[in-house]
Design a protein around this motif. Structure first.
Motif, PDB file in Angstrom:
ATOM      1  N   LYS A   7      47.819  37.813  33.941  1.00 12.70           N
ATOM      2  CA  LYS A   7      47.431  38.212  35.291  1.00 12.70           C
ATOM      3  C   LYS A   7      47.040  39.677  35.197  1.00 12.70           C
ATOM      4  CE  LYS A   7      49.001  38.661  40.036  1.00 12.70           C
ATOM      5  NZ  LYS A   7      50.100  38.381  40.986  1.00 12.70           N
ATOM      6  N   VAL A  21      37.784  47.128  45.953  1.00 15.86           N
ATOM      7  CA  VAL A  21      38.572  45.952  46.280  1.00 15.86           C
ATOM      8  C   VAL A  21      39.432  45.648  45.065  1.00 15.86           C
ATOM      9  CG1 VAL A  21      38.464  43.480  46.767  1.00 15.86           C
ATOM     10  CG2 VAL A  21      36.806  45.007  47.808  1.00 15.86           C
ATOM     11  N   VAL A  23      41.578  42.946  43.042  1.00 11.22           N
ATOM     12  CA  VAL A  23      41.626  41.484  42.941  1.00 11.22           C
ATOM     13  C   VAL A  23      42.435  41.092  41.705  1.00 11.22           C
ATOM     14  CG1 VAL A  23      40.248  39.384  42.704  1.00 11.22           C
ATOM     15  CG2 VAL A  23      39.342  41.295  44.024  1.00 11.22           C
ATOM     16  N   ARG A  25      43.035  38.711  38.734  1.00 11.46           N
ATOM     17  CA  ARG A  25      42.316  37.735  37.908  1.00 11.46           C
ATOM     18  C   ARG A  25      43.322  37.099  36.967  1.00 11.46           C
ATOM     19  NH1 ARG A  25      36.754  37.987  37.782  1.00 11.46           N
ATOM     20  NH2 ARG A  25      37.121  35.867  37.092  1.00 11.46           N
ATOM     21  N   LYS A  70      43.920  30.222  43.486  1.00 17.19           N
ATOM     22  CA  LYS A  70      43.735  31.257  44.511  1.00 17.19           C
ATOM     23  C   LYS A  70      42.440  32.039  44.275  1.00 17.19           C
ATOM     24  CE  LYS A  70      48.557  31.934  45.740  1.00 17.19           C
ATOM     25  NZ  LYS A  70      49.704  32.852  45.716  1.00 17.19           N
ATOM     26  N   GLU A  71      42.110  32.262  43.020  1.00 11.78           N
ATOM     27  CA  GLU A  71      40.858  32.952  42.690  1.00 11.78           C
ATOM     28  C   GLU A  71      39.663  32.185  43.225  1.00 11.78           C
ATOM     29  OE1 GLU A  71      39.825  34.311  38.725  1.00 11.78           O
ATOM     30  OE2 GLU A  71      41.949  34.593  38.327  1.00 11.78           O
ATOM     31  N   GLU A  73      39.408  30.580  45.801  1.00 11.06           N
ATOM     32  CA  GLU A  73      39.315  30.734  47.257  1.00 11.06           C
ATOM     33  C   GLU A  73      39.003  32.170  47.674  1.00 11.06           C
ATOM     34  OE1 GLU A  73      43.116  29.383  48.566  1.00 11.06           O
ATOM     35  OE2 GLU A  73      42.786  27.349  47.817  1.00 11.06           O
ATOM     36  N   ASN A  74      38.928  33.099  46.731  1.00  7.92           N
ATOM     37  CA  ASN A  74      38.704  34.504  47.048  1.00  7.92           C
ATOM     38  C   ASN A  74      37.230  34.738  47.359  1.00  7.92           C
ATOM     39  OD1 ASN A  74      37.937  37.355  46.384  1.00  7.92           O
ATOM     40  ND2 ASN A  74      40.163  37.525  46.149  1.00  7.92           N
ATOM     41  N   PHE A  75      36.956  35.166  48.598  1.00 11.37           N
ATOM     42  CA  PHE A  75      35.579  35.346  49.052  1.00 11.37           C
ATOM     43  C   PHE A  75      34.825  36.375  48.201  1.00 11.37           C
ATOM     44  CE2 PHE A  75      32.436  37.476  51.782  1.00 11.37           C
ATOM     45  CZ  PHE A  75      31.603  36.392  52.033  1.00 11.37           C
ATOM     46  N   TYR A  76      35.462  37.489  47.867  1.00  7.15           N
ATOM     47  CA  TYR A  76      34.796  38.518  47.072  1.00  7.15           C
ATOM     48  C   TYR A  76      34.372  37.972  45.709  1.00  7.15           C
ATOM     49  CZ  TYR A  76      33.670  42.821  44.709  1.00  7.15           C
ATOM     50  OH  TYR A  76      32.995  43.793  44.008  1.00  7.15           O
ATOM     51  N   LEU A  77      35.262  37.243  45.048  1.00  6.81           N
ATOM     52  CA  LEU A  77      34.924  36.687  43.732  1.00  6.81           C
ATOM     53  C   LEU A  77      33.827  35.633  43.834  1.00  6.81           C
ATOM     54  CD1 LEU A  77      38.396  36.409  41.992  1.00  6.81           C
ATOM     55  CD2 LEU A  77      36.579  38.065  41.551  1.00  6.81           C
ATOM     56  N   GLN A  78      33.839  34.845  44.901  1.00  8.00           N
ATOM     57  CA  GLN A  78      32.777  33.851  45.100  1.00  8.00           C
ATOM     58  C   GLN A  78      31.428  34.554  45.188  1.00  8.00           C
ATOM     59  OE1 GLN A  78      33.766  31.685  48.644  1.00  8.00           O
ATOM     60  NE2 GLN A  78      35.525  30.680  47.711  1.00  8.00           N
TER      61      GLN A  78
END
Length: 88
Positions: A7, A21, A23, A25, A70-71, A73-78
């Protein structure tokens, strides 16, 4: 082959002047990878700021699976992944 699970909390840029941001990973690496190997790889991930590693630690496979979901579902990563596909 054995695997190790990590992580890594990263600071991403491109969200405004002097803004970032953070995040989490969740990475899967070959078993012989050390913390230093993971940090070197994470530093070169797309969008990560210079000195963008906040923390990194080895985790269990169960924690990896939960975090990886969870990743997704992360809007920024998408958005980051979509942007990189367009520019590649």
């Amino acid at each position: 082959m054995e695997w190790s699970y990590w992580k890594v909390i990263l600071k991403y840029g491109h969200v405004g002047f002097r803004k970032e941001v953070s995040v989490a990973r969740h990475l899967v690496m070959p078993g012989e990878y050390t913390l230093l190997d993971v940090i070197k790889l994470a530093q070169h991930m797309p969008g990560v700021k210079a000195r963008g590693i906040l923390s990194a630690r080895r985790i269990t496979v169960e924690d990896y699976l939960i975090g990886h979901r969870k990743e997704a579902e992360n809007f920024y990563l998408q958005q980051l992944k979509t942007f990189n596909k367009i520019t590649s």
